[in-house]
Write a protein that holds these residues in place. Structure first.
Motif, PDB file in Angstrom:
ATOM      1  N   MET A   1       0.824  -1.209   0.000  1.00 41.40           N
ATOM      2  CA  MET A   1       0.000   0.000   0.000  1.00 41.40           C
ATOM      3  C   MET A   1       0.862   1.265   0.000  1.00 41.40           C
ATOM      4  O   MET A   1       0.540   2.248  -0.668  1.00 41.40           O
ATOM      5  CB  MET A   1      -0.923  -0.006   1.221  1.00 41.40           C
ATOM      6  N   ALA A   2       1.965   1.223   0.749  1.00 40.46           N
ATOM      7  CA  ALA A   2       2.810   2.419   0.849  1.00 40.46           C
ATOM      8  C   ALA A   2       3.588   2.678  -0.429  1.00 40.46           C
ATOM      9  O   ALA A   2       3.619   3.799  -0.948  1.00 40.46           O
ATOM     10  CB  ALA A   2       3.771   2.269   2.035  1.00 40.46           C
ATOM     11  N   PHE A   3       4.215   1.634  -0.993  1.00 44.26           N
ATOM     12  CA  PHE A   3       5.047   1.815  -2.175  1.00 44.26           C
ATOM     13  C   PHE A   3       4.230   2.065  -3.435  1.00 44.26           C
ATOM     14  O   PHE A   3       4.734   2.667  -4.380  1.00 44.26           O
ATOM     15  CB  PHE A   3       5.938   0.593  -2.391  1.00 44.26           C
ATOM     16  N   ASN A   4       3.014   1.591  -3.475  1.00 45.57           N
ATOM     17  CA  ASN A   4       2.209   1.750  -4.684  1.00 45.57           C
ATOM     18  C   ASN A   4       1.901   3.213  -4.987  1.00 45.57           C
ATOM     19  O   ASN A   4       1.584   3.572  -6.116  1.00 45.57           O
ATOM     20  CB  ASN A   4       0.909   0.959  -4.560  1.00 45.57           C
ATOM     21  N   TYR A   5       2.008   4.081  -3.989  1.00 38.21           N
ATOM     22  CA  TYR A   5       1.754   5.499  -4.216  1.00 38.21           C
ATOM     23  C   TYR A   5       2.966   6.225  -4.791  1.00 38.21           C
ATOM     24  O   TYR A   5       2.877   7.397  -5.139  1.00 38.21           O
ATOM     25  CB  TYR A   5       1.338   6.171  -2.904  1.00 38.21           C
ATOM     26  N   HIS A   6       4.102   5.542  -4.860  1.00 36.17           N
ATOM     27  CA  HIS A   6       5.321   6.169  -5.391  1.00 36.17           C
ATOM     28  C   HIS A   6       5.909   5.243  -6.442  1.00 36.17           C
ATOM     29  O   HIS A   6       6.893   4.538  -6.203  1.00 36.17           O
ATOM     30  CB  HIS A   6       6.328   6.429  -4.273  1.00 36.17           C
ATOM     31  N   ARG A   7       5.337   5.251  -7.623  1.00 31.46           N
ATOM     32  CA  ARG A   7       5.765   4.332  -8.673  1.00 31.46           C
ATOM     33  C   ARG A   7       6.924   4.886  -9.503  1.00 31.46           C
ATOM     34  O   ARG A   7       7.716   4.142 -10.032  1.00 31.46           O
ATOM     35  CB  ARG A   7       4.586   4.030  -9.614  1.00 31.46           C
ATOM     36  N   GLU A   8       7.003   6.186  -9.635  1.00 28.22           N
ATOM     37  CA  GLU A   8       7.902   6.768 -10.632  1.00 28.22           C
ATOM     38  C   GLU A   8       9.361   6.557 -10.244  1.00 28.22           C
ATOM     39  O   GLU A   8       9.783   6.862  -9.136  1.00 28.22           O
ATOM     40  CB  GLU A   8       7.635   8.278 -10.780  1.00 28.22           C
ATOM     41  N   LEU A   9      10.117   6.054 -11.230  1.00 32.17           N
ATOM     42  CA  LEU A   9      11.566   5.940 -11.125  1.00 32.17           C
ATOM     43  C   LEU A   9      12.013   5.174  -9.894  1.00 32.17           C
ATOM     44  O   LEU A   9      13.097   5.393  -9.382  1.00 32.17           O
ATOM     45  CB  LEU A   9      12.198   7.350 -11.100  1.00 32.17           C
ATOM     46  N   GLN A  10      11.195   4.285  -9.365  1.00 32.65           N
ATOM     47  CA  GLN A  10      11.529   3.625  -8.115  1.00 32.65           C
ATOM     48  C   GLN A  10      11.332   2.124  -8.246  1.00 32.65           C
ATOM     49  O   GLN A  10      10.218   1.661  -8.474  1.00 32.65           O
ATOM     50  CB  GLN A  10      10.662   4.171  -6.991  1.00 32.65           C
ATOM     51  N   ALA A  11      12.429   1.372  -8.104  1.00 32.35           N
ATOM     52  CA  ALA A  11      12.324  -0.083  -8.117  1.00 32.35           C
ATOM     53  C   ALA A  11      11.909  -0.543  -6.722  1.00 32.35           C
ATOM     54  O   ALA A  11      12.692  -1.075  -5.948  1.00 32.35           O
ATOM     55  CB  ALA A  11      13.665  -0.706  -8.518  1.00 32.35           C
ATOM     56  N   TRP A  12      10.633  -0.322  -6.398  1.00 31.10           N
ATOM     57  CA  TRP A  12      10.185  -0.544  -5.019  1.00 31.10           C
ATOM     58  C   TRP A  12       9.907  -1.999  -4.712  1.00 31.10           C
ATOM     59  O   TRP A  12       9.736  -2.366  -3.543  1.00 31.10           O
ATOM     60  CB  TRP A  12       8.953   0.289  -4.715  1.00 31.10           C
ATOM     61  N   VAL A  13       9.867  -2.859  -5.727  1.00 30.04           N
ATOM     62  CA  VAL A  13       9.584  -4.259  -5.464  1.00 30.04           C
ATOM     63  C   VAL A  13      10.747  -4.927  -4.732  1.00 30.04           C
ATOM     64  O   VAL A  13      10.549  -5.769  -3.857  1.00 30.04           O
ATOM     65  CB  VAL A  13       9.262  -5.003  -6.770  1.00 30.04           C
ATOM     66  N   VAL A  14      11.975  -4.563  -5.044  1.00 32.04           N
ATOM     67  CA  VAL A  14      13.128  -5.128  -4.355  1.00 32.04           C
ATOM     68  C   VAL A  14      13.220  -4.623  -2.918  1.00 32.04           C
ATOM     69  O   VAL A  14      13.454  -5.422  -1.994  1.00 32.04           O
ATOM     70  CB  VAL A  14      14.421  -4.851  -5.140  1.00 32.04           C
ATOM     71  N   PRO A  15      13.049  -3.312  -2.655  1.00 35.99           N
ATOM     72  CA  PRO A  15      12.955  -2.899  -1.248  1.00 35.99           C
ATOM     73  C   PRO A  15      11.840  -3.606  -0.496  1.00 35.99           C
ATOM     74  O   PRO A  15      11.969  -3.862   0.706  1.00 35.99           O
ATOM     75  CB  PRO A  15      12.691  -1.388  -1.352  1.00 35.99           C
ATOM     76  N   LEU A  16      10.750  -3.933  -1.184  1.00 35.16           N
ATOM     77  CA  LEU A  16       9.670  -4.685  -0.534  1.00 35.16           C
ATOM     78  C   LEU A  16      10.151  -6.079  -0.137  1.00 35.16           C
ATOM     79  O   LEU A  16       9.798  -6.584   0.939  1.00 35.16           O
ATOM     80  CB  LEU A  16       8.469  -4.792  -1.474  1.00 35.16           C
ATOM     81  N   LEU A  17      10.963  -6.709  -0.977  1.00 33.35           N
ATOM     82  CA  LEU A  17      11.543  -8.002  -0.629  1.00 33.35           C
ATOM     83  C   LEU A  17      12.461  -7.869   0.575  1.00 33.35           C
ATOM     84  O   LEU A  17      12.477  -8.737   1.463  1.00 33.35           O
ATOM     85  CB  LEU A  17      12.320  -8.554  -1.829  1.00 33.35           C
ATOM     86  N   LEU A  18      13.207  -6.768   0.631  1.00 33.41           N
ATOM     87  CA  LEU A  18      14.078  -6.518   1.774  1.00 33.41           C
ATOM     88  C   LEU A  18      13.252  -6.368   3.048  1.00 33.41           C
ATOM     89  O   LEU A  18      13.621  -6.882   4.111  1.00 33.41           O
ATOM     90  CB  LEU A  18      14.908  -5.255   1.516  1.00 33.41           C
ATOM     91  N   ILE A  19      12.123  -5.692   2.947  1.00 29.96           N
ATOM     92  CA  ILE A  19      11.240  -5.533   4.101  1.00 29.96           C
ATOM     93  C   ILE A  19      10.689  -6.882   4.552  1.00 29.96           C
ATOM     94  O   ILE A  19      10.605  -7.174   5.755  1.00 29.96           O
ATOM     95  CB  ILE A  19      10.089  -4.564   3.754  1.00 29.96           C
ATOM     96  N   GLY A  20      10.297  -7.727   3.581  1.00 29.24           N
ATOM     97  CA  GLY A  20       9.821  -9.056   3.924  1.00 29.24           C
ATOM     98  C   GLY A  20      10.883  -9.874   4.650  1.00 29.24           C
ATOM     99  O   GLY A  20      10.580 -10.583   5.614  1.00 29.24           O
ATOM    100  N   PHE A  21      12.136  -9.752   4.200  1.00 22.46           N
ATOM    101  CA  PHE A  21      13.241 -10.458   4.856  1.00 22.46           C
ATOM    102  C   PHE A  21      13.428  -9.952   6.282  1.00 22.46           C
ATOM    103  O   PHE A  21      13.563 -10.739   7.229  1.00 22.46           O
ATOM    104  CB  PHE A  21      14.524 -10.273   4.051  1.00 22.46           C
ATOM    105  N   PHE A  22      13.436  -8.628   6.463  1.00 19.03           N
ATOM    106  CA  PHE A  22      13.582  -8.060   7.799  1.00 19.03           C
ATOM    107  C   PHE A  22      12.434  -8.492   8.702  1.00 19.03           C
ATOM    108  O   PHE A  22      12.644  -8.819   9.879  1.00 19.03           O
ATOM    109  CB  PHE A  22      13.644  -6.540   7.724  1.00 19.03           C
ATOM    110  N   ALA A  23      11.198  -8.491   8.174  1.00 20.40           N
ATOM    111  CA  ALA A  23      10.035  -8.884   8.974  1.00 20.40           C
ATOM    112  C   ALA A  23      10.158 -10.340   9.414  1.00 20.40           C
ATOM    113  O   ALA A  23       9.831 -10.673  10.569  1.00 20.40           O
ATOM    114  CB  ALA A  23       8.747  -8.667   8.177  1.00 20.40           C
ATOM    115  N   TYR A  24      10.627 -11.205   8.522  1.00 26.97           N
ATOM    116  CA  TYR A  24      10.767 -12.612   8.886  1.00 26.97           C
ATOM    117  C   TYR A  24      11.843 -12.793   9.955  1.00 26.97           C
ATOM    118  O   TYR A  24      11.659 -13.557  10.917  1.00 26.97           O
ATOM    119  CB  TYR A  24      11.103 -13.460   7.657  1.00 26.97           C
ATOM    120  N   VAL A  25      12.970 -12.094   9.802  1.00 25.17           N
ATOM    121  CA  VAL A  25      14.043 -12.231  10.790  1.00 25.17           C
ATOM    122  C   VAL A  25      13.579 -11.699  12.148  1.00 25.17           C
ATOM    123  O   VAL A  25      13.879 -12.289  13.203  1.00 25.17           O
ATOM    124  CB  VAL A  25      15.314 -11.500  10.312  1.00 25.17           C
ATOM    125  N   MET A  26      12.832 -10.586  12.148  1.00 30.37           N
ATOM    126  CA  MET A  26      12.327 -10.050  13.415  1.00 30.37           C
ATOM    127  C   MET A  26      11.371 -11.034  14.087  1.00 30.37           C
ATOM    128  O   MET A  26      11.480 -11.311  15.289  1.00 30.37           O
ATOM    129  CB  MET A  26      11.612  -8.715  13.160  1.00 30.37           C
TER     130      MET A  26
END
Length: 629
Positions: free
Chosen positions: A527-552
């Motif tokens: 929901m947060a990244f979908n509002y900022h699509r331009e020039l942003q490879a936000w899918v990979v940061p989303l994967l990073l967030i998923g990794f951090f969430a799992y480790v936490m």
């Protein structure tokens, strides 16, 4: 006859000695060579860090810089051979191109002269007088820095040092801090060049740009994952059947909802006619992969939930017993907090070094006093080394927590007086870890790091290691990693029939809780990244967030996971070394003994029911096997 549970071991010189499973009083350091290897690895990581700090500038990636080597929005150090470098650009946050209507690119560099300005001209400027008036009224100089405002209309070289007239109206672009022209003809040319420049960047730099641009969102979602993990841990402390059913219902809803959102976003991106940037095309590819993975995961988990639903009652009873153990050692609940703080410090450090590596380059001056940054060779090898450091160090921090918990549980289990637990079991376990067994934690975390990639191929080896059981065996006997793995494996192999029906559903329920945290954190990221699509490879940061969430979530829930595994291994050792007589009484609580016996009886009844012999049918006719005609 040897005493039950006492095994002969070869000491290496042909002499066999007896080892008894009891917490060791006199210990020695284990796996010291691995600890030395870890120190050497971190020495290399410090070299990479120093190199990245000296050669990199992460701000250039997101803040932008002018043609003279000044990064906009901060103070700068001078560059040799560039007289206009080293200026204070704290109040000048936007990049302005002097020839914004006819830009060209050469080797990922825009050929037009660029400056750092405090504001972009929102109205068209038609003459040098207009430029002079704009500079005096807004404090934003659009001509080269060494030209005074009063000389705009007097200096004969002003036409070369000032932007091409007329200057189109422009607005600041918040993501890359550029002054973007608003007139249709200039905007078309500007956007075309900017798209071409971004598309020619390699994937690594596009990903770094996305991470930097969404850094506030990444931090916010990490805090959200922390909150979810803490709530789930408190829920498991007071677990019940209603709570388990609520958790499973929310998880199923979350998985279905996230899968639906991913497919919807994929359809929306794929059919968007304005998708031109390479980052947006990469988002489409990643979204398709995420959607497929999420759908498959949802189907698999739903199938497993249906298959294991009848064992939920016994799983709840197990975690209620684990909760009582944690109640005797309440400081175990604080272990995830310091682990989380250490992980956060390390992750912030790791990301900062990664961003610096991505912008590592040498400043080279041209004949006109301008500055160009050239990428350094060999950076990709440093990035891979840095990535191994992320996994190995994260696993090492988690291994230290697991061994601390295992040691505390062992000291309480092998205590005859259950009403009077040992004093400070957590602190004692931590002191034993840091004084004797850091090398074992390093070796275990390294093996887990190596097995992360080829885990499917070497799954049998991963299962044989039983990481948390190895740490429990080390906490008991004070042995090195391989010896502990071998001894724990022997005990577990003998007791596998008794403990399998108890441990498997518990591990699965904990895994569902981790997926719950990751699922709702990723949903917030979508929901947060979908509002900022331009020039942003936000899918990979989303994967990073998923990794951090799992480790936490893994860090927090491992309190229950490690406690349960350590408790069951201690139970298996207790059953192996004692017989319940007056001479060799059990250490186990009656509640745990009753629970394991009841679970095994239930598993046996289900097994006999599934393999019972054929019965006569209702008409009394015996059922015969089919034969060929």
């Amino acid at each position: 006859m040897e005493p039950r549970g006492v095994r002969r071991q070869d000491s290496g010189d042909g002499v066999c000695e007896l080892r008894e499973w009891r917490p060791a009083v006199h210990r020695k350091c284990t796996d010291t060579l691995w600890l030395l290897l870890f120190f050497l690895f971190w020495a290399g990581l410090m070299f990479v860090t120093g190199y990245a700090v000296m050669a990199g500038a992460a701000e250039r990636l997101v803040l932008g810089y002018d043609s003279f080597g000044n990064v906009c929005g901060r103070k700068n150090a001078p560059v040799e051979g560039a007289p206009l470098s080293g200026q204070d650009m704290t109040n000048k946050k936007y990049v302005f191109f002097l020839n914004s209507c006819s830009l060209e690119t050469q080797s990922l560099e825009i050929s037009s002269l660029s400056l750092c300005v405090s504001s972009c001209p929102e109205e068209q400027l038609n003459s040098l007088e207009d430029l002079q008036s704009f500079a005096r009224n807004n404090g934003s100089c659009l001509c080269v820095y060494n030209l005074n405002i009063s000389s705009y209309t007097l200096d004969p070289k002003a036409a070369e040092l000032c932007p091409t007239l007329p200057v189109p109206p422009s607005k600041s672009f918040p993501l890359l801090n550029r002054c973007v022209p608003q007139s249709p003809e200039c905007y078309s040319q500007y956007a075309s060049v900017l798209i071409s420049t971004v598309n020619e960047m390699d994937v690594f730099h596009r990903i770094l740009s996305g991470i930097l641009a969404g850094r506030d969102t990444v931090i916010g979602l990490s805090v959200l994952a922390l909150a979810f993990s803490f709530i789930v841990v408190l829920a498991f402390r007071f677990i019940g059947m209603l709570l388990v059913h609520t958790l499973i219902a929310l998880l199923v809803f979350g998985l279905l909802f996230v899968s639906g959102v991913l497919w919807w976003l994929y359809y929306d991106y794929r059919n968007d006619p304005s998708t031109e940037l390479e980052t947006e095309k990469e988002n489409v590819k990643f979204l398709l992969g995420y959607a497929i993975f999420s759908t498959v995961l949802t189907v698999v988990l739903l199938s497993l939930i249906l298959a294991l639903r009848k064992r939920l009652q016994s799983t709840v009873q197990l975690f209620q017993i684990v909760g009582e153990i944690i109640g005797r050692i309440p400081f175990l609940l604080l272990q995830p907090l310091w682990t989380f703080l250490i992980l956060m410090v390390f992750w912030v450090f790791w990301v900062a070094v990664l961003l610096s590596l991505g912008t590592a380059g040498t400043a080279q001056t041209t004949s006109g006093g301008q500055v160009e940054y050239r990428a350094l060779s060999g950076i990709c090898y440093m990035v891979w080394y840095h990535f191994v450091g992320l996994i190995w160090t994260s696993e090492f921090i988690l291994a230290c927590q697991q061994m601390t918990i295992s040691g505390a549980v062992v000291s309480c289990y092998f205590n005859r007086n259950k009403s009077s637990p040992p004093p400070h079991p957590v602190l004692s376990s931590m002191s034993v870890l840091f004084c004797y067994h850091l090398g074992t934690a390093v070796k275990g975390s390294f093996l887990l790091t190596v097995l992360r990639v080829p885990r499917i191929v070497l799954l049998h080896l991963f299962k044989a290691l039983k990481q948390k059981h190895v740490y429990t065996a080390t906490a008991i006997n004070g042995t090195d990693f391989c010896t502990s793995a071998k001894e724990a494996g022997i005990v577990l192999e003998k007791s596998s029939a008794k403990l399998a029906s108890v441990s498997c559903p518990g591990d699965f329920l904990l895994f569902l809780a981790k997926v719950f945290v990751v699922c709702f954190t990723v949903f917030g990221g979508l929901m947060a990244f979908n509002y900022h699509r331009e020039l942003q490879a936000w899918v990979v940061p989303l994967l990073l967030i998923g990794f951090f969430a799992y480790v936490m979530s893994h860090s927090f829930l491992s309190v229950f996971e490690v406690t349960a595994d350590a408790l069951l291994l201690c139970f298996a050792i207790d059953m192996e070394t004692n017989d319940g007589s007056a001479e060799k009484p059990y250490f186990v609580d009656q509640e745990l003994l009753t629970f394991v016996s009841r679970s095994n009886k239930l598993a046996e009844r289900q097994k006999h029911r599934s393999v019972r012999p054929p019965q006569d049918n209702e008409d009394g006719t015996e059922l015969q096997p089919m034969t060929g005609m």
